[in-house]
Structure formats: structure tokens, C-alpha cells
Design a protein around this motif. Structure first.
Motif, PDB file in Angstrom:
ATOM      1  N   SER A  72      52.181  41.547  60.952  1.00  0.00           N
ATOM      2  CA  SER A  72      52.143  42.975  60.640  1.00  0.00           C
ATOM      3  C   SER A  72      52.469  43.293  59.180  1.00  0.00           C
ATOM      4  N   TYR A  73      53.388  42.548  58.562  1.00  0.00           N
ATOM      5  CA  TYR A  73      53.712  42.833  57.162  1.00  0.00           C
ATOM      6  C   TYR A  73      52.514  42.521  56.271  1.00  0.00           C
ATOM      7  N   ALA A  74      51.886  41.377  56.476  1.00  0.00           N
ATOM      8  CA  ALA A  74      50.691  41.031  55.698  1.00  0.00           C
ATOM      9  C   ALA A  74      49.572  42.028  55.984  1.00  0.00           C
ATOM     10  N   PHE A  75      49.448  42.459  57.241  1.00  0.00           N
ATOM     11  CA  PHE A  75      48.455  43.472  57.602  1.00  0.00           C
ATOM     12  C   PHE A  75      48.698  44.748  56.807  1.00  0.00           C
ATOM     13  N   HIS A  76      49.952  45.161  56.745  1.00  0.00           N
ATOM     14  CA  HIS A  76      50.311  46.369  55.991  1.00  0.00           C
ATOM     15  C   HIS A  76      49.927  46.230  54.516  1.00  0.00           C
ATOM     16  N   LEU A  77      50.150  45.062  53.959  1.00  0.00           N
ATOM     17  CA  LEU A  77      49.824  44.852  52.547  1.00  0.00           C
ATOM     18  C   LEU A  77      48.325  44.832  52.276  1.00  0.00           C
ATOM     19  N   LEU A  78      47.544  44.364  53.248  1.00  0.00           N
ATOM     20  CA  LEU A  78      46.132  44.087  53.001  1.00  0.00           C
ATOM     21  C   LEU A  78      45.141  45.076  53.585  1.00  0.00           C
ATOM     22  N   HIS A  79      45.553  45.946  54.505  1.00  0.00           N
ATOM     23  CA  HIS A  79      44.549  46.744  55.221  1.00  0.00           C
ATOM     24  C   HIS A  79      43.771  47.689  54.316  1.00  0.00           C
ATOM     25  N   PHE A  80      44.399  48.253  53.288  1.00  0.00           N
ATOM     26  CA  PHE A  80      43.667  49.136  52.376  1.00  0.00           C
ATOM     27  C   PHE A  80      42.546  48.366  51.675  1.00  0.00           C
ATOM     28  N   ALA A  82      41.086  45.639  52.737  1.00  0.00           N
ATOM     29  CA  ALA A  82      40.072  45.278  53.734  1.00  0.00           C
ATOM     30  C   ALA A  82      39.119  46.447  53.967  1.00  0.00           C
ATOM     31  N   ILE A  83      39.652  47.657  54.040  1.00  0.00           N
ATOM     32  CA  ILE A  83      38.805  48.845  54.199  1.00  0.00           C
ATOM     33  C   ILE A  83      37.855  48.972  53.014  1.00  0.00           C
ATOM     34  N   GLN A  84      38.364  48.718  51.822  1.00  0.00           N
ATOM     35  CA  GLN A  84      37.533  48.808  50.623  1.00  0.00           C
ATOM     36  C   GLN A  84      36.427  47.753  50.641  1.00  0.00           C
ATOM     37  N   VAL A  85      36.737  46.558  51.112  1.00  0.00           N
ATOM     38  CA  VAL A  85      35.731  45.488  51.206  1.00  0.00           C
ATOM     39  C   VAL A  85      34.629  45.889  52.182  1.00  0.00           C
ATOM     40  N   VAL A  86      35.014  46.404  53.349  1.00  0.00           N
ATOM     41  CA  VAL A  86      34.020  46.816  54.335  1.00  0.00           C
ATOM     42  C   VAL A  86      33.174  47.958  53.785  1.00  0.00           C
ATOM     43  N   LEU A  87      33.775  48.915  53.105  1.00  0.00           N
ATOM     44  CA  LEU A  87      33.013  50.006  52.481  1.00  0.00           C
ATOM     45  C   LEU A  87      32.021  49.466  51.454  1.00  0.00           C
ATOM     46  N   HIS A  88      32.449  48.484  50.683  1.00  0.00           N
ATOM     47  CA  HIS A  88      31.566  47.899  49.672  1.00  0.00           C
ATOM     48  C   HIS A  88      30.394  47.160  50.334  1.00  0.00           C
ATOM     49  N   VAL A  89      30.667  46.453  51.422  1.00  0.00           N
ATOM     50  CA  VAL A  89      29.623  45.691  52.100  1.00  0.00           C
ATOM     51  C   VAL A  89      28.588  46.616  52.737  1.00  0.00           C
ATOM     52  N   ILE A  90      29.032  47.690  53.387  1.00  0.00           N
ATOM     53  CA  ILE A  90      28.072  48.577  54.055  1.00  0.00           C
ATOM     54  C   ILE A  90      27.476  49.608  53.107  1.00  0.00           C
ATOM     55  N   GLY A  91      28.077  49.757  51.942  1.00  0.00           N
ATOM     56  CA  GLY A  91      27.573  50.717  50.967  1.00  0.00           C
ATOM     57  C   GLY A  91      28.272  52.056  51.106  1.00  0.00           C
ATOM     58  N   LEU A  92      28.572  52.655  50.008  1.00  0.00           N
ATOM     59  CA  LEU A  92      29.341  53.902  50.019  1.00  0.00           C
ATOM     60  C   LEU A  92      28.542  55.088  50.527  1.00  0.00           C
ATOM     61  N   GLY A  93      27.231  54.980  50.556  1.00  0.00           N
ATOM     62  CA  GLY A  93      26.411  56.118  50.956  1.00  0.00           C
ATOM     63  C   GLY A  93      25.930  56.082  52.394  1.00  0.00           C
ATOM     64  N   LEU A 109      39.218  46.539  60.899  1.00  0.00           N
ATOM     65  CA  LEU A 109      40.308  45.931  61.653  1.00  0.00           C
ATOM     66  C   LEU A 109      40.176  44.410  61.674  1.00  0.00           C
ATOM     67  N   ALA A 110      38.975  43.921  61.925  1.00  0.00           N
ATOM     68  CA  ALA A 110      38.754  42.472  61.971  1.00  0.00           C
ATOM     69  C   ALA A 110      39.060  41.817  60.629  1.00  0.00           C
ATOM     70  N   VAL A 111      38.562  42.410  59.550  1.00  0.00           N
ATOM     71  CA  VAL A 111      38.822  41.853  58.217  1.00  0.00           C
ATOM     72  C   VAL A 111      40.319  41.890  57.923  1.00  0.00           C
ATOM     73  N   SER A 112      40.989  42.978  58.288  1.00  0.00           N
ATOM     74  CA  SER A 112      42.432  43.108  58.044  1.00  0.00           C
ATOM     75  C   SER A 112      43.227  42.064  58.813  1.00  0.00           C
ATOM     76  N   VAL A 113      42.899  41.872  60.081  1.00  0.00           N
ATOM     77  CA  VAL A 113      43.647  40.918  60.912  1.00  0.00           C
ATOM     78  C   VAL A 113      43.430  39.485  60.416  1.00  0.00           C
ATOM     79  N   VAL A 114      42.200  39.130  60.110  1.00  0.00           N
ATOM     80  CA  VAL A 114      41.923  37.774  59.624  1.00  0.00           C
ATOM     81  C   VAL A 114      42.617  37.542  58.280  1.00  0.00           C
ATOM     82  N   ALA A 115      42.554  38.514  57.384  1.00  0.00           N
ATOM     83  CA  ALA A 115      43.215  38.371  56.084  1.00  0.00           C
ATOM     84  C   ALA A 115      44.734  38.293  56.242  1.00  0.00           C
ATOM     85  N   ALA A 116      45.293  39.087  57.140  1.00  0.00           N
ATOM     86  CA  ALA A 116      46.742  39.061  57.369  1.00  0.00           C
ATOM     87  C   ALA A 116      47.172  37.714  57.937  1.00  0.00           C
TER      88      ALA A 116
END
Length: 147
Positions: A72-80, A82-93, A109-116
Motif C-alpha cells: 500500500s505505501y508503494a501504491f500510494h507513492l506510484l498511483h498518480f 500510473a494514472i498518467q502513464v495510462v492517460l498517455h497510452v490511451i491518449g489525452l483526447g 489500477l493494474a499498472v499501479s498494483v504491478v508497479a507497487a
């Protein structure tokens, strides 16, 4: 200073929490979470902590719940990020629909959990072993890091 302990079972705290949840949904909006909702949550946290210290088995002490707690601590550090990575992959528009929104949340969520998990195992866990100290005394947890 006198210590206060309770021997109330954890299931009773969960029942109190469920009742508090029902009351919060009926309480005035301005007071619902702070005035009405905080007491059942506090009771549940205290009962869960006491249950853990007394080494009682519960749904919260099983590996299915311990693992998310560990990362959970690593998740807290990384989730923002991870959200930015997913936004970049799918495109901002992208056009948000119900399905695409669910996909975005699940992908983030998946990217955040794996990264954490990837940060917890090789970094956080060895650091806890190296620098954390075990406390001695009655009622203290027997281990700092659970695997």
C-alpha cells in the motif's frame, strides 16, 4: 495513565460499521462523514488493531488482505504516475463512455498494483529488514514485515 482495552469481537465492530454506514446515508450531508461516520470507522480500526496484536485470526489477517497492505505505501507513492502513464497510452483526447471509463480505472489500477509490487519486493522489503527494529514486550507485533 490507565490503559483501556476491549475484548469485543471484530465481527461486532464490523456490525457497528455497517450500522454506521446506514446512518450516514440518512444523515444531513454536511454532518454525514465527519460527525456520524467517524465513530464506527474508529471503532473498527481499534478492534482490528487489537485483534491483530492479540494474534486472533480474522478475514483481515489472511494473506489476501496482508499483501495489499504490504504494497500500500508503494501504491500510494506510484498511483498518480500510473494514472498518467495510462492517460498517455490511451491518449489525452479519448471520449469517455461508461465502458472506456471502467477500462481506464481498471488499467490504472493494474499498472499501479504491478508497479507497487515491483517496488515493494526489491526495495521496500529489504530496507525494512535492514533498518526496522523489532520491539520487545507484551502485546507487540512479532514481526515488522509479513510476506
Amino acid at each position: 495513565m490507565e490503559k483501556h482495552r476491549t475484548n469485543s469481537p471484530l465481527w461486532l465492530a464490523w456490525l457497528d460499521f455497517a450500522g454506521g454506514y446506514a446512518v450516514v446515508s440518512k444523515a444531513p450531508k454536511d454532518y454525514a462523514i465527519v460527525a456520524v461516520g467517524v465513530l464506527p470507522v474508529a471503532v473498527l480500526i481499534a478492534a482490528a488493531a487489537i485483534s491483530d496484536v492479540q494474534k486472533r485470526r480474522s478475514l483481515l489477517s489472511g494473506p489476501v488482505m496482508v499483501w495489499p497492505g504490504n504494497i500500500s505505501y508503494a501504491f500510494h507513492l506510484l498511483h498518480f504516475f500510473a494514472i498518467q502513464v495510462v492517460l498517455h497510452v490511451i491518449g489525452l483526447g479519448f471520449r469517455a463512455t461508461n465502458l472506456s471509463s471502467v477500462g481506464f480505472v481498471l488499467g490504472s489500477l493494474a499498472v499501479s498494483v504491478v508497479a507497487a509490487w515491483a517496488l515493494y519486493e526489491p526495495v521496500e522489503k529489504p530496507m525494512m529488514r535492514r533498518f526496522a527494529t523489532r520491539r520487545r514486550g507484551e502485546g507487540q507485533p512479532s514481526a515488522v514485515v509479513r510476506s
